[in-house]
Design an enzyme around this catalytic site. Structure first.
Site, PDB file in Angstrom:
ATOM      1  N   GLY A 274       3.285   7.910  -1.254  1.00 44.59           N
ATOM      2  CA  GLY A 274       2.848   7.228  -2.281  1.00 44.59           C
ATOM      3  C   GLY A 274       3.998   6.841  -3.461  1.00 44.59           C
ATOM      4  N   GLY A 318       6.632   5.332   2.856  1.00 50.02           N
ATOM      5  CA  GLY A 318       6.069   3.918   3.679  1.00 50.02           C
ATOM      6  C   GLY A 318       6.558   2.580   2.993  1.00 50.02           C
ATOM      7  N   ARG A 360      -4.304  -7.823  -0.607  1.00 48.35           N
ATOM      8  CA  ARG A 360      -4.277  -6.681  -1.630  1.00 48.35           C
ATOM      9  C   ARG A 360      -4.599  -7.306  -3.005  1.00 48.35           C
ATOM     10  NH1 ARG A 360       0.040  -4.588  -3.459  1.00 48.35           N
ATOM     11  NH2 ARG A 360      -0.932  -2.321  -3.576  1.00 48.35           N
ATOM     12  N   CYS A 391     -12.044 -20.082   1.871  1.00 48.91           N
ATOM     13  CA  CYS A 391     -13.135 -20.524   1.091  1.00 48.91           C
ATOM     14  C   CYS A 391     -13.669 -19.185   0.545  1.00 48.91           C
ATOM     15  CB  CYS A 391     -14.082 -20.940   2.069  1.00 48.91           C
ATOM     16  SG  CYS A 391     -15.672 -21.793   1.572  1.00 48.91           S
ATOM     17  N   GLU A 392     -13.071 -18.879  -0.581  1.00 52.74           N
ATOM     18  CA  GLU A 392     -13.599 -17.598  -1.383  1.00 52.74           C
ATOM     19  C   GLU A 392     -12.747 -17.657  -2.764  1.00 52.74           C
ATOM     20  OE1 GLU A 392     -15.188 -13.963  -1.590  1.00 52.74           O
ATOM     21  OE2 GLU A 392     -14.953 -14.767   0.257  1.00 52.74           O
TER      22      GLU A 392
END
Length: 466
Positions: A274, A318, A360, A391-392
Site C-alpha cells: 500500500g 506493487g 481508476r 460513451c460514458e
C-alpha cells in the site's frame, strides 16, 4: 463525495482543485511524477532513451510505455532498503512474463492473487517457493494447484479455505505453508488512517471479534498445514507510517497471545503493502529507506513492549515499484471549450483511449497529471480536462491539468504514473482493444504485451463463426 459523475465542473463557481497551480512553463515536466529516464528535448518527451513520438510512429496510440531502468531501480531500492525483510512484488499492480522475470532478477519474491497470475509467474520461471498466494475466495482447483506446485506460502482468508487445505493436504500427503490474514481495525489511505472497533470488509479474520485467534488455532490443529505467521494489509496509497504503527501494535499483541495461550511460535509476519506514489503535485511519498527505518522501528518497539522475539518480516510493494515506471500515451482527437455557470469555462481534450485503459479516475475519483508530449508550445496555459472516447459521461482520464491553450487534434499527450492497475484493470468497454505495453530502455523499444486485435475481440464470440 462527488455530486455528479463528471466531477467538480458541475459545481457552482468551480475553478479547479485548490492544490493545482498554473505552471510557469507548460512544457516542463514535474520530474518527480515521471520515471527516471523521462525528460523533454525541444518539447518532445523522451522515455528510455527514445522519443515518445518515435515509439508512437511504430506502435500507434494509446500505448503504455514501461521504463525498464526505472522499474529495476525501484525494485532494487526496496530490496536494498528492506534487506532484512522478504520483499514480495504485488503482481496485481501489473504483471506479465517480462515483469515477473525482472522481479526475479532483482532479487524480489512475487505475490499473486489468482490462478492466472500464478500461471504467468510459472511461465516466467519464478521459483514457486518464492511465490505468495493471496485471495479471499480460492477454489479447490486453485488451492490444489498451489499446493502441488509448491507455492511458498498461501495467505488463508476464511475458515472454508482452511478446511479446503486440510482436505487437500490429507489427500495428497503434501504440506502447505500458510499465513493467516487478519484485519486489525485500521484503514489507511493517503495521508489519513481510521482505527475502528470492527472491520467491515471482505478480507481477513477480525482480531476484534476473535476470528483471527480461532483461525490460527484451526491451522495449528490441522496436520499438513505449517503456520508461518500473521499477515496484515491496512490500505493503499499510504504516505506515512502512522497507520502501520497502530496495526502493528494490534497484530503483534495477537502474535504474543498466540505464543502464550497456544504455545505456538510463529516465525514470520507480513506488514502488507500500500505504499503510495506521486500522481500529482499534492502527493509526497516516502522513500523505501525511510519506510524501512520506520517500519523496523515500529515492530522492534512493540516486540520489546510485549517481550516477544521480532519475527522475520515481509512487505508487498506493487504500485510503489511499477506505478511511476509507466506512462500512457494518447493522441488528441478533439478539443472543445464548454461554458459553465458564473463565467467559468472548461476545455475538454478528447483522446483515443479512456476508461477502458484507465478506469481508476472513474472508479476511485483518482487524480492524474499529463503533458503535451510531441512538441513545444509558447501558448498560455488553459485549465483542461482530458477525457476518453467512450460513451460514458464519467469517462475521464485527467480531471484537471494545465495544458497549452493551442493543444490540438493530432498532438500526443502522456499521462505519468499509470503502471499500477491501469493495464491490469483494462477492459474492452465499447469493444475497445486493450493497448500494448512497450518496454523501453537504452533507445530500444520492445513489446512485452501486444496490442489486442479484432481477431482477439472476436475469438471468444462464438456467434462470429456461426
Amino acid at each position: 463525495m462527488r455530486a455528479h459523475e463528471a466531477g467538480w465542473a458541475h459545481a457552482e463557481g468551480a475553478r479547479g482543485p485548490a492544490w493545482l497551480r498554473e505552471p510557469a512553463d507548460t512544457n516542463a515536466l514535474v520530474q518527480h511524477l515521471w520515471s527516471a529516464t523521462a525528460h523533454k528535448t525541444d518539447g518532445d518527451l523522451h522515455v528510455g532513451g527514445m522519443a515518445v513520438a518515435d515509439v508512437v510512429a511504430e506502435h500507434n496510440t494509446p500505448a503504455y510505455l514501461l521504463d525498464e531502468v526505472d522499474f529495476r531501480q525501484r525494485a532494487r531500492a526496496f530490496r536494498e532498503a528492506f534487506s532484512d525483510f522478504d520483499v514480495y512484488y504485488a503482481g496485481k499492480a501489473f504483471l506479465c512474463t517480462t515483469v515477473a522475470r525482472w522481479v526475479t532478477e532483482e532479487g524480489l519474491r512475487l505475490d499473486v492473487c489468482s490462478d492466472g497470475e500464478l500461471t504467468v509467474a510459472l511461465r516466467a520461471g519464478v521459483d514457486p517457493a518464492r511465490i505468495g498466494y493471496h485471495g479471499n475466495n480460492k477454489s479447490m482447483i486453485e488451492l490444489r494447484r498451489a499446493v502441488a506446485t509448491g507455492v511458498g506460502r498461501i495467505i488463508v482468508d476464511s475458515f472454508h479455505e482452511i478446511a479446503r487445505l486440510r482436505t487437500i493436504t490429507a489427500e495428497t500427503g503434501l504440506d502447505a505453508r500458510v499465513m493467516v490474514r487478519v484485519t486489525a481495525g485500521v484503514e489507511a489511505h493517503t495521508h489519513e488512517y481510521i482505527a475502528t472497533a470492527h472491520e467491515d470488509q471482505k478480507f481477513g479474520f477480525s482480531i476484534t471479534n476473535g476470528d483471527a485467534f480461532d483461525a490460527v488455532r484451526a491451522v495449528t490443529g490441522a496436520p499438513g498445514l505449517q503456520l508461518l505467521g500473521l499477515h496484515s494489509h491496512i490500505g493503499s496509497q499510504i504516505f506515512d507510517s502512522s497507520g502501520f504503527e497502530v496495526a502493528a501494535r494490534r497484530v503483534l499483541a495477537l502474535h504474543a497471545r498466540i505464543s502464550e495461550e497456544l504455545g505456538v511460535e510463529m516465525p514470520e509476519m507480513d506488514l502488507g503493502g500500500g505504499f503510495g506514489i506521486a500522481y500529482t503535485t499534492q502527493d509526497d511519498p516516502s522513500e523505501p529507506a525511510q519506510l524501512a527505518t520506520e517500519l523496523t522501528k515500529i515492530v522492534e518497539h512493540e516486540c520489546r513492549a510485549l517481550a516477544v522475539a521480532v519475527p522475520h518480516l515481509s512487505i508487498e510493494p506493487g504500485r510503489a515499484i511499477v506505478g511511476p515506471a509507466m506512462c500512457t500515451v494518447y493522441t488528441v482527437g478533439t478539443v472543445k471549450k464548454v461554458a459553465l455557470d458564473g463565467g467559468v469555462s472548461r476545455t475538454y481534450v478528447s483522446v483515443d483511449g479512456g476508461m477502458s485503459d484507465n478506469i481508476r479516475t472513474a472508479l476511485y475519483d483518482a487524480d492524474y497529471s499529463c503533458t503535451l508530449a510531441s512538441r513545444a508550445s509558447s501558448a498560455p496555459a488553459v485549465l483542461a480536462r482530458v477525457v476518453g472516447k467512450h460513451c460514458e459521461a464519467g469517462d475521464i482520464v485527467v480531471k484537471d491539468e494545465f495544458l497549452p491553450s493551442d493543444v490540438a487534434p493530432g498532438d500526443l499527450l502522456a499521462v505519468p504514473g499509470t503502471g499500477a492497475y491501469c493495464r491490469s484493470m483494462a477492459s474492452n468497454y465499447n469493444h475497445a482493444l486493450r493497448p500494448p505495453v512497450i518496454a523501453v530502455r537504452d533507445g530500444v523499444a520492445r513489446v512485452v504485451v501486444r496490442r489486442e486485435t479484432e481477431d482477439d475481440l472476436l475469438s471468444t464470440d462464438v456467434g462470429a463463426d456461426q
